[in-house]
Design an enzyme around this catalytic site. Structure first.
Site, PDB file in Angstrom:
ATOM      1  N   SER A  25       0.801  -1.222   0.000  1.00 50.88           N
ATOM      2  CA  SER A  25       0.000   0.000   0.000  1.00 50.88           C
ATOM      3  C   SER A  25       0.836   1.275   0.000  1.00 50.88           C
ATOM      4  O   SER A  25       2.054   1.243  -0.112  1.00 50.88           O
ATOM      5  CB  SER A  25      -0.959   0.046   1.180  1.00 50.88           C
ATOM      6  OG  SER A  25      -0.228   0.234   2.376  1.00 50.88           O
ATOM      7  N   TYR A  58      -3.215   0.520  -2.898  1.00 52.31           N
ATOM      8  CA  TYR A  58      -4.354   1.043  -2.155  1.00 52.31           C
ATOM      9  C   TYR A  58      -3.844   1.934  -1.023  1.00 52.31           C
ATOM     10  O   TYR A  58      -2.672   1.895  -0.647  1.00 52.31           O
ATOM     11  CB  TYR A  58      -5.240  -0.087  -1.620  1.00 52.31           C
ATOM     12  CG  TYR A  58      -4.543  -0.985  -0.625  1.00 52.31           C
ATOM     13  CD1 TYR A  58      -4.604  -0.726   0.739  1.00 52.31           C
ATOM     14  CD2 TYR A  58      -3.820  -2.090  -1.048  1.00 52.31           C
ATOM     15  CE1 TYR A  58      -3.958  -1.537   1.653  1.00 52.31           C
ATOM     16  CE2 TYR A  58      -3.170  -2.907  -0.144  1.00 52.31           C
ATOM     17  CZ  TYR A  58      -3.250  -2.630   1.204  1.00 52.31           C
ATOM     18  OH  TYR A  58      -2.602  -3.432   2.103  1.00 52.31           O
ATOM     19  N   ALA A  74       5.953  -4.201  -1.619  1.00 52.01           N
ATOM     20  CA  ALA A  74       6.602  -4.289  -2.933  1.00 52.01           C
ATOM     21  C   ALA A  74       6.729  -2.920  -3.592  1.00 52.01           C
ATOM     22  O   ALA A  74       7.705  -2.660  -4.308  1.00 52.01           O
ATOM     23  CB  ALA A  74       5.817  -5.236  -3.835  1.00 52.01           C
TER      24      ALA A  74
END
Length: 118
Positions: A25, A58, A74
Protein backbone atom coordinates in the site's frame (compact mmCIF):
# COMPACT_ATOMS: atom_id res chain seq x y z
CA UNK A 1 -22.07 3.69 -20.99
CA UNK A 2 -19.60 4.49 -18.24
CA UNK A 3 -16.60 6.64 -19.12
CA UNK A 4 -13.46 6.72 -16.96
CA UNK A 5 -12.03 10.12 -16.02
CA UNK A 6 -9.61 11.62 -13.53
CA UNK A 7 -11.42 11.97 -10.19
CA UNK A 8 -8.70 13.44 -7.99
CA UNK A 9 -4.96 14.06 -7.80
CA UNK A 10 -2.27 14.94 -5.28
CA UNK A 11 0.33 16.63 -7.46
CA UNK A 12 4.10 16.27 -6.93
CA UNK A 13 4.09 14.94 -3.38
CA UNK A 14 7.48 14.05 -1.90
CA UNK A 15 8.03 10.44 -0.79
CA UNK A 16 8.93 10.57 2.89
CA UNK A 17 9.65 6.87 3.36
CA UNK A 18 9.69 3.49 1.62
CA UNK A 19 8.98 0.58 3.96
CA UNK A 20 9.75 -2.76 2.31
CA UNK A 21 8.80 -4.75 5.44
CA UNK A 22 5.08 -4.05 5.22
CA UNK A 23 2.28 -5.97 3.53
CA UNK A 24 1.63 -3.33 0.85
CA UNK A 25 0.00 0.00 0.00
CA UNK A 26 0.75 3.70 0.34
CA UNK A 27 0.35 5.61 3.58
CA UNK A 28 -0.88 9.18 2.97
CA UNK A 29 -1.35 12.05 5.41
CA UNK A 30 -5.05 12.16 6.38
CA UNK A 31 -5.24 15.91 5.66
CA UNK A 32 -4.16 15.29 2.07
CA UNK A 33 -6.64 12.44 1.70
CA UNK A 34 -9.54 14.62 2.80
CA UNK A 35 -8.48 17.52 0.58
CA UNK A 36 -8.21 15.22 -2.46
CA UNK A 37 -11.43 13.26 -1.75
CA UNK A 38 -9.48 10.00 -1.46
CA UNK A 39 -10.73 7.31 0.91
CA UNK A 40 -8.76 4.82 2.96
CA UNK A 41 -8.49 1.45 1.11
CA UNK A 42 -9.23 3.16 -2.25
CA UNK A 43 -7.19 2.12 -5.28
CA UNK A 44 -4.73 4.77 -6.46
CA UNK A 45 -2.23 5.02 -9.26
CA UNK A 46 1.25 6.28 -8.38
CA UNK A 47 3.29 8.10 -11.02
CA UNK A 48 6.94 8.58 -10.03
CA UNK A 49 8.25 11.76 -11.68
CA UNK A 50 11.89 10.84 -10.95
CA UNK A 51 12.04 7.40 -12.56
CA UNK A 52 8.89 7.10 -14.68
CA UNK A 53 7.39 4.18 -12.73
CA UNK A 54 3.60 3.87 -12.82
CA UNK A 55 1.83 1.40 -10.54
CA UNK A 56 -1.35 0.85 -8.58
CA UNK A 57 -1.87 0.16 -4.90
CA UNK A 58 -4.35 1.04 -2.15
CA UNK A 59 -4.39 3.77 0.50
CA UNK A 60 -3.77 3.58 4.23
CA UNK A 61 -4.57 6.70 6.24
CA UNK A 62 -1.55 8.36 7.84
CA UNK A 63 -1.41 10.86 10.69
CA UNK A 64 -3.06 14.18 9.87
CA UNK A 65 -0.70 17.09 9.10
CA UNK A 66 2.32 14.76 9.17
CA UNK A 67 3.19 15.18 5.49
CA UNK A 68 3.59 11.40 5.31
CA UNK A 69 3.81 9.76 1.89
CA UNK A 70 5.18 6.27 2.49
CA UNK A 71 5.25 3.44 -0.05
CA UNK A 72 4.93 0.07 1.63
CA UNK A 73 5.74 -3.51 0.69
CA UNK A 74 6.60 -4.29 -2.93
CA UNK A 75 5.82 -0.69 -3.95
CA UNK A 76 8.78 0.43 -1.83
CA UNK A 77 11.06 -1.05 -4.51
CA UNK A 78 9.63 1.31 -7.14
CA UNK A 79 10.45 4.62 -5.40
CA UNK A 80 13.12 6.24 -3.30
CA UNK A 81 12.74 8.59 -0.40
CA UNK A 82 12.70 12.12 -1.83
CA UNK A 83 11.10 11.15 -5.16
CA UNK A 84 8.28 13.31 -6.46
CA UNK A 85 5.07 11.38 -7.11
CA UNK A 86 1.66 12.15 -8.50
CA UNK A 87 -1.13 10.20 -6.80
CA UNK A 88 -4.27 9.85 -8.91
CA UNK A 89 -7.72 8.29 -8.67
CA UNK A 90 -10.19 7.71 -11.45
CA UNK A 91 -13.96 7.52 -11.46
CA UNK A 92 -16.51 6.02 -13.80
CA UNK A 93 -19.21 8.42 -14.89
CA UNK A 94 -22.28 8.47 -17.06
CA UNK A 95 -21.90 11.09 -19.77
CA UNK A 96 -24.55 13.36 -18.20
CA UNK A 97 -22.60 13.40 -14.89
CA UNK A 98 -19.62 14.98 -16.67
CA UNK A 99 -21.42 18.19 -17.62
CA UNK A 100 -20.48 20.01 -14.40
CA UNK A 101 -17.78 17.68 -13.11
CA UNK A 102 -14.27 18.92 -12.33
CA UNK A 103 -11.62 16.69 -10.74
CA UNK A 104 -10.13 17.68 -7.40
CA UNK A 105 -6.48 18.72 -7.77
CA UNK A 106 -4.33 19.21 -4.66
CA UNK A 107 -0.92 20.78 -5.20
CA UNK A 108 1.63 20.41 -2.40
CA UNK A 109 5.00 21.92 -1.54
CA UNK A 110 8.23 20.00 -0.86
CA UNK A 111 6.99 19.17 2.66
CA UNK A 112 3.64 17.86 1.39
CA UNK A 113 1.72 20.84 2.74
CA UNK A 114 -1.19 22.02 0.61
CA UNK A 115 -0.42 25.17 -1.38
CA UNK A 116 -3.39 25.05 -3.75
CA UNK A 117 -6.62 23.11 -4.21
CA UNK A 118 -8.51 23.28 -7.49
Amino acid sequence: MLLEFLYSKIHRATVTDANLNYVGSITIDETLLKAANIKEWQKVEILDVNNGERFQTYVIKGEADSGQICLNGAAARKVQKGDKVIIVTYGQFEEQELKDFKPTIVIVDDNNKIIEKK
